[in-house]
Design a protein around this motif. Structure first.
Motif, PDB file in Angstrom:
ATOM      1  N   TYR A 236      38.866  49.518  43.641  1.00 29.97           N
ATOM      2  CA  TYR A 236      39.718  48.888  42.635  1.00 29.97           C
ATOM      3  C   TYR A 236      40.121  47.482  43.054  1.00 29.97           C
ATOM      4  O   TYR A 236      40.164  46.557  42.235  1.00 29.97           O
ATOM      5  N   SER A 237      40.411  47.296  44.348  1.00 30.24           N
ATOM      6  CA  SER A 237      40.825  45.973  44.822  1.00 30.24           C
ATOM      7  C   SER A 237      39.710  44.951  44.667  1.00 30.24           C
ATOM      8  O   SER A 237      39.936  43.829  44.206  1.00 30.24           O
ATOM      9  N   VAL A 238      38.491  45.321  45.063  1.00 33.84           N
ATOM     10  CA  VAL A 238      37.375  44.383  44.992  1.00 33.84           C
ATOM     11  C   VAL A 238      37.089  43.994  43.543  1.00 33.84           C
ATOM     12  O   VAL A 238      36.981  42.808  43.210  1.00 33.84           O
ATOM     13  N   SER A 240      38.973  44.339  40.778  1.00 32.29           N
ATOM     14  CA  SER A 240      40.086  43.661  40.104  1.00 32.29           C
ATOM     15  C   SER A 240      40.246  42.233  40.588  1.00 32.29           C
ATOM     16  O   SER A 240      40.609  41.338  39.816  1.00 32.29           O
ATOM     17  N   SER A 241      39.969  41.995  41.873  1.00 29.91           N
ATOM     18  CA  SER A 241      40.094  40.646  42.409  1.00 29.91           C
ATOM     19  C   SER A 241      38.948  39.749  41.945  1.00 29.91           C
ATOM     20  O   SER A 241      39.163  38.655  41.437  1.00 29.91           O
ATOM     21  N   THR A 242      37.717  40.234  42.089  1.00 28.78           N
ATOM     22  CA  THR A 242      36.556  39.396  41.800  1.00 28.78           C
ATOM     23  C   THR A 242      36.274  39.260  40.310  1.00 28.78           C
ATOM     24  O   THR A 242      35.513  38.378  39.896  1.00 28.78           O
ATOM     25  N   GLN A 243      36.889  40.103  39.479  1.00 21.74           N
ATOM     26  CA  GLN A 243      36.757  39.969  38.031  1.00 21.74           C
ATOM     27  C   GLN A 243      38.042  39.424  37.391  1.00 21.74           C
ATOM     28  O   GLN A 243      37.981  38.697  36.408  1.00 21.74           O
ATOM     29  N   GLY A 244      39.188  39.778  37.956  1.00 24.16           N
ATOM     30  CA  GLY A 244      40.454  39.323  37.372  1.00 24.16           C
ATOM     31  C   GLY A 244      40.873  37.952  37.836  1.00 24.16           C
ATOM     32  O   GLY A 244      41.512  37.202  37.103  1.00 24.16           O
ATOM     33  N   LEU A 249      45.872  43.134  46.701  1.00 17.70           N
ATOM     34  CA  LEU A 249      47.283  43.549  46.711  1.00 17.70           C
ATOM     35  C   LEU A 249      48.104  42.868  45.624  1.00 17.70           C
ATOM     36  O   LEU A 249      49.247  43.239  45.388  1.00 17.70           O
ATOM     37  N   SER A 250      47.525  41.868  44.960  1.00 13.94           N
ATOM     38  CA  SER A 250      48.145  41.273  43.776  1.00 13.94           C
ATOM     39  C   SER A 250      47.327  41.568  42.527  1.00 13.94           C
ATOM     40  O   SER A 250      47.841  41.483  41.413  1.00 13.94           O
ATOM     41  N   SER A 251      46.057  41.890  42.730  1.00  9.29           N
ATOM     42  CA  SER A 251      45.142  42.043  41.597  1.00  9.29           C
ATOM     43  C   SER A 251      45.242  43.407  40.925  1.00  9.29           C
ATOM     44  O   SER A 251      45.039  43.528  39.708  1.00  9.29           O
ATOM     45  N   GLU A 252      45.564  44.442  41.685  1.00  9.47           N
ATOM     46  CA  GLU A 252      45.398  45.805  41.191  1.00  9.47           C
ATOM     47  C   GLU A 252      46.323  46.116  40.010  1.00  9.47           C
ATOM     48  O   GLU A 252      45.887  46.641  38.974  1.00  9.47           O
ATOM     49  N   GLY A 253      47.609  45.816  40.154  1.00  9.99           N
ATOM     50  CA  GLY A 253      48.545  46.089  39.069  1.00  9.99           C
ATOM     51  C   GLY A 253      48.269  45.251  37.840  1.00  9.99           C
ATOM     52  O   GLY A 253      48.409  45.725  36.701  1.00  9.99           O
ATOM     53  N   ARG A 254      47.873  44.018  38.049  1.00 11.71           N
ATOM     54  CA  ARG A 254      47.546  43.141  36.920  1.00 11.71           C
ATOM     55  C   ARG A 254      46.333  43.676  36.161  1.00 11.71           C
ATOM     56  O   ARG A 254      46.296  43.655  34.929  1.00 11.71           O
ATOM     57  N   TYR A 255      45.325  44.111  36.918  1.00 17.31           N
ATOM     58  CA  TYR A 255      44.106  44.591  36.269  1.00 17.31           C
ATOM     59  C   TYR A 255      44.367  45.887  35.512  1.00 17.31           C
ATOM     60  O   TYR A 255      43.790  46.124  34.448  1.00 17.31           O
ATOM     61  N   MET A 256      45.240  46.729  36.055  1.00 16.36           N
ATOM     62  CA  MET A 256      45.627  47.943  35.336  1.00 16.36           C
ATOM     63  C   MET A 256      46.298  47.569  34.014  1.00 16.36           C
ATOM     64  O   MET A 256      46.053  48.204  32.977  1.00 16.36           O
ATOM     65  N   GLY A 257      47.137  46.520  34.034  1.00 12.69           N
ATOM     66  CA  GLY A 257      47.745  46.051  32.792  1.00 12.69           C
ATOM     67  C   GLY A 257      46.716  45.497  31.824  1.00 12.69           C
ATOM     68  O   GLY A 257      46.802  45.702  30.611  1.00 12.69           O
ATOM     69  N   ALA A 258      45.713  44.807  32.362  1.00  6.45           N
ATOM     70  CA  ALA A 258      44.667  44.226  31.514  1.00  6.45           C
ATOM     71  C   ALA A 258      43.836  45.296  30.831  1.00  6.45           C
ATOM     72  O   ALA A 258      43.350  45.107  29.708  1.00  6.45           O
ATOM     73  N   ALA A 259      43.664  46.430  31.498  1.00  7.91           N
ATOM     74  CA  ALA A 259      42.812  47.488  30.949  1.00  7.91           C
ATOM     75  C   ALA A 259      43.270  47.932  29.569  1.00  7.91           C
ATOM     76  O   ALA A 259      42.456  48.296  28.715  1.00  7.91           O
ATOM     77  N   ALA A 260      44.563  47.883  29.328  1.00 14.13           N
ATOM     78  CA  ALA A 260      45.096  48.333  28.040  1.00 14.13           C
ATOM     79  C   ALA A 260      44.609  47.478  26.881  1.00 14.13           C
ATOM     80  O   ALA A 260      44.580  47.942  25.732  1.00 14.13           O
ATOM     81  N   TRP A 261      44.218  46.244  27.166  1.00 10.63           N
ATOM     82  CA  TRP A 261      43.736  45.341  26.112  1.00 10.63           C
ATOM     83  C   TRP A 261      42.241  45.501  25.866  1.00 10.63           C
ATOM     84  O   TRP A 261      41.700  44.958  24.904  1.00 10.63           O
ATOM     85  N   LEU A 382      49.806  54.219  43.202  1.00 11.34           N
ATOM     86  CA  LEU A 382      50.556  53.238  42.416  1.00 11.34           C
ATOM     87  C   LEU A 382      49.919  53.002  41.047  1.00 11.34           C
ATOM     88  O   LEU A 382      50.491  52.286  40.217  1.00 11.34           O
ATOM     89  N   ASN A 383      48.749  53.577  40.815  1.00 10.87           N
ATOM     90  CA  ASN A 383      48.104  53.437  39.514  1.00 10.87           C
ATOM     91  C   ASN A 383      48.785  54.390  38.526  1.00 10.87           C
ATOM     92  O   ASN A 383      48.375  55.537  38.341  1.00 10.87           O
TER      93      ASN A 383
END
Length: 691
Positions: A236-238, A240-244, A249-261, A382-383
């Protein structure tokens, strides 16, 4: 050899003769009815260093006193440095208790370092020759090899910092055992029947996925994948970071939020079926990285994809592109950047594959143990969206088929499932080895640091650009009710306020002690708060905090999270579907997928925040508030000075309510030319409106 060298440096394995003697001596102390103090340490080299203090008695078991995260004091988020400031704060806590550093009976580390080193060496050998590139990787966000030498000097650093006669012996506790035992022991689940425990982590000292079963006061390890690369956290880290476009450690929560869109339908998402091949779903619940696609087992930062994965997702963003505005995923670009929807669908596919992997691990665990209760921990826990999916998947139909009984999954996730909680876990696990009972379940997370002293608050408010005044005293019932009502009145006028009170929350979520609060009924709240207060992406949702009554009214709370009065919803680690009427009534806290990462506030745990929510019911008709962490592009504000600085840096924050340890509540707002006049106007209007 490594164990021997670490012993020379002052580190002792948990099965060593030194540790056995120490356990025997402390057991005798407990048997005499004395109180024991244990310190859990997160040391340099790995992220989220800090220290926890746990009090243990034979009658009641362990009790958490503080869990000081170094990042909160230093301002260095996810810090890997020696936790000097956190240790200084620990000393202050002990002095307030009439104790001293010398009263700590054992110092426990949150990692077994020889095992960790052995696992890393073995992993490099097993992946040879591709893994040779790893030897050139000196550090990442979560692992800093440059500080490992400082880690080995920690026994000496502790001696020097506290002026002790000799260096401090450190007892090494296994990383995943720490996660597992504390998370189980602090859960609301009795152990009269099996309780399954899953640790889904970035990495541990032996592997990245471990499972356990606990019953009748014991815990048995069932499985460890013995791999730092076959990691759900790394997957998930790789991605979310390389696509987001954010760092680990900053990318994971943001990418989870992005998934809803994005497209969250497995049947129609254009990436899901192909992306799922990056993980191999093996027998016995095992998950392995498909090394023909993912390259992060040997080059996680510069070349993390192999060609088949590039063919699916495109070229990964390079490390030098992260946090670049042209790279960071923004839903506000959806109207004028043609690939934004495509990028959101990739986020959704990543979330779906992660959920599949969670389900695969848990499915085997529940079948193997016959358990209906699950404790989920490790960074992967945390997901919050994935946690909700577990409750949905393991329903009555699954149990009827798999376990031949009428049951549904009951789930609990601690407020600190990641490494900020493993310092607590080290001390809690050692208490278990001492033979102490498991201790009381957790109901809140207010353990980081101490309540701010009156003098520290007033000193922080002595700034030319900050205006302030006392507004009440929450140490009396009437005073608490008045301060809460003033807060609710301001929020009802669409004010955005911060609440700073008591010890801070331990873990990554603000839960009412370091929170920014706003009106959930105002449809403009999200835009205003994200753009003018937090300066963050619109992709990120705002969380609802609520009384239990309001949570039940507006969200579909699941029976599987209902233990101990819905305790699982107390920590923002579990999302819930909003009811049909919620989006119209409380639009600010309903995410794009119709969910909210909810927090239920209990009066006995947080009287002021609970009173504020009750007051909101009188002013806006709902006992529910927007809640987001009191920070701006950094760690959550820990000290009064940090709180004032956060106000200073946030132009859209109207007021900060700071509550000193004696109950005095102060209001602080922008002074001088930046004074909008909003607070003084609200205060006068509130006074006139009072009965």
């Amino acid at each position: 050899m490594t164990t021997w060298l670490m012993t020379l440096a002052g580190f002792h394995a948990n099965d060593s003769s030194f540790t056995a003697r120490r356990i025997s001596a402390i057991r005798a102390k407990l048997a005499r009815g004395e109180t024991v103090y244990l310190a859990g340490l997160g040391l340099p080299g790995t992220h989220n260093s800090g220290v926890a203090l746990v009090e243990v008695t034979q009658a009641h078991g362990p009790r958490l006193i503080v869990n000081n995260e170094e990042e909160r004091f230093s301002g260095d988020k996810h810090t890997t440095q020696y936790p000097r400031a956190a240790l200084d704060a620990l000393r202050g806590t002990l002095q307030e208790m009439g104790r001293d550093i010398a009263d700590i009976d054992a110092w426990l580390t949150s990692w077994d370092y020889p095992d960790l080193l052995g696992t890393l060496v073995r992993s490099v050998v097993e992946e040879f020759p591709e893994s040779l590139k790893l030897l050139r990787t000196r550090n990442s966000v979560s692992f800093d090899a440059r500080r490992l030498e400082q880690m080995t000097r920690s026994p000496k650093l502790l001696r020097k910092q506290f002026g002790l006669a000799s260096r401090v012996p450190l007892l090494m506790m296994p990383h995943h055992d720490n996660h597992a035992w504390f998370s189980f022991a602090a859960s609301p689940f009795p152990d009269d029947e099996p309780v399954a425990i899953a640790v889904l982590d970035g990495t541990g000292d032996l592997g990245s996925v471990s499972t356990y079963v606990a019953q009748r006061g014991t815990m048995q390890k069932l499985f460890c994948n013995d791999s730092v690369f076959d990691s759900l956290g790394a997957f998930y880290s790789v991605i979310s970071s390389t696509q987001g476009g954010w760092t680990w450690l900053s990318s994971e929560g943001r990418y989870m939020g992005a998934a809803a869109w994005g497209d969250m339908d497995r049947a129609t998402n254009p990436y899901y079926a192909r992306l799922k091949a990056v993980l191999d779903f093996g027998a016995d619940g095992a998950i392995r990285l498909n090394r023909a696609m993912g390259n992060w087992y040997c080059d996680p930062f510069d070349h993390p994809y192999k060609q088949p994965l590039i063919d699916i997702l495109g070229e990964p963003l390079r490390p030098d592109q992260l946090w670049n505005p042209d790279a960071v995923l923004r839903v506000e670009d959806i109207q004028h950047r043609p690939d934004t929807q495509d990028r959101l669908d990739k986020a959704a596919a990543t979330q779906l594959v992660f959920e599949d992997a969670m389900i695969h691990v848990v499915d085997h665990l529940l079948r193997a143990t016959g358990a209906r209760r699950l404790v989920l921990t490790g960074g992967g826990a945390l997901n919050a969206l994935g946690n909700m999916r577990l409750l949905e998947h393991f329903n009555a139909a699954w149990f009827a088929k798999a376990q031949k009984r009428d049951a549904t999954l009951h789930l609990w996730v601690p407020p600190t499932p990641g490494d900020p909680g493993v310092t607590v876990g080290a001390a809690w696990m050692f208490a278990h080895l001492l033979g102490a009972p498991r201790g009381a379940p957790m109901s809140h997370a207010f353990y980081c640091g101490a309540a701010p002293a009156h003098n520290d608050v007033t000193a922080a408010l002595e700034a030319d650009d900050i205006a302030s005044m006392p507004v009440g005293d929450i140490s009396t019932p009437d005073g608490l009710r008045d301060v809460a009502d003033l807060m609710a009145f301001m929020v009802a006028q669409s004010g955005i306020i911060a609440l700073y009170q008591g010890a801070a929350e331990t873990g990554p979520r603000a839960l009412g002690h370091r929170s920014i609060l706003a009106n959930p009924c105002d449809p403009l709240t999200r835009e205003r708060l994200n753009e003018r207060v937090k300066y963050r992406e619109a992709i990120r949702p705002l969380a609802p905090m609520a009384t239990l009554e309001a949570a039940l009214e507006y969200f579909e709370l699941q029976d599987g999270a209902s233990d101990a009065n819905y305790n699982a919803y107390n920590y923002m680690v579990l999302t819930a579907h909003a009811k049909a009427h919620a989006r119209k009534t409380i639009p600010a806290v309903i995410h794009a997928d119709g969910t909210g990462r909810i927090q239920i506030v209990c009066e006995e745990d947080d009287p002021l925040t609970h009173a504020y929510l009750k007051a909101l019911g009188r002013h806006i008709g709902v006992e529910l508030s927007v809640n987001t962490s009191f920070n701006v592009a950094g760690p959550i504000a820990q000290t009064p000075a940090q709180a004032v600085d956060t106000l200073r840096r946030s132009k859209g924050l109207d007021v900060v309510i700071l509550v000193a340890d004696d109950g005095t509540a102060f209001a602080a707002w922008h002074g001088g030319e930046r004074d909008s006049g909003r607070f003084t106007s609200w205060l006068e209007e509130w006074k006139r409106a009072r009965p």
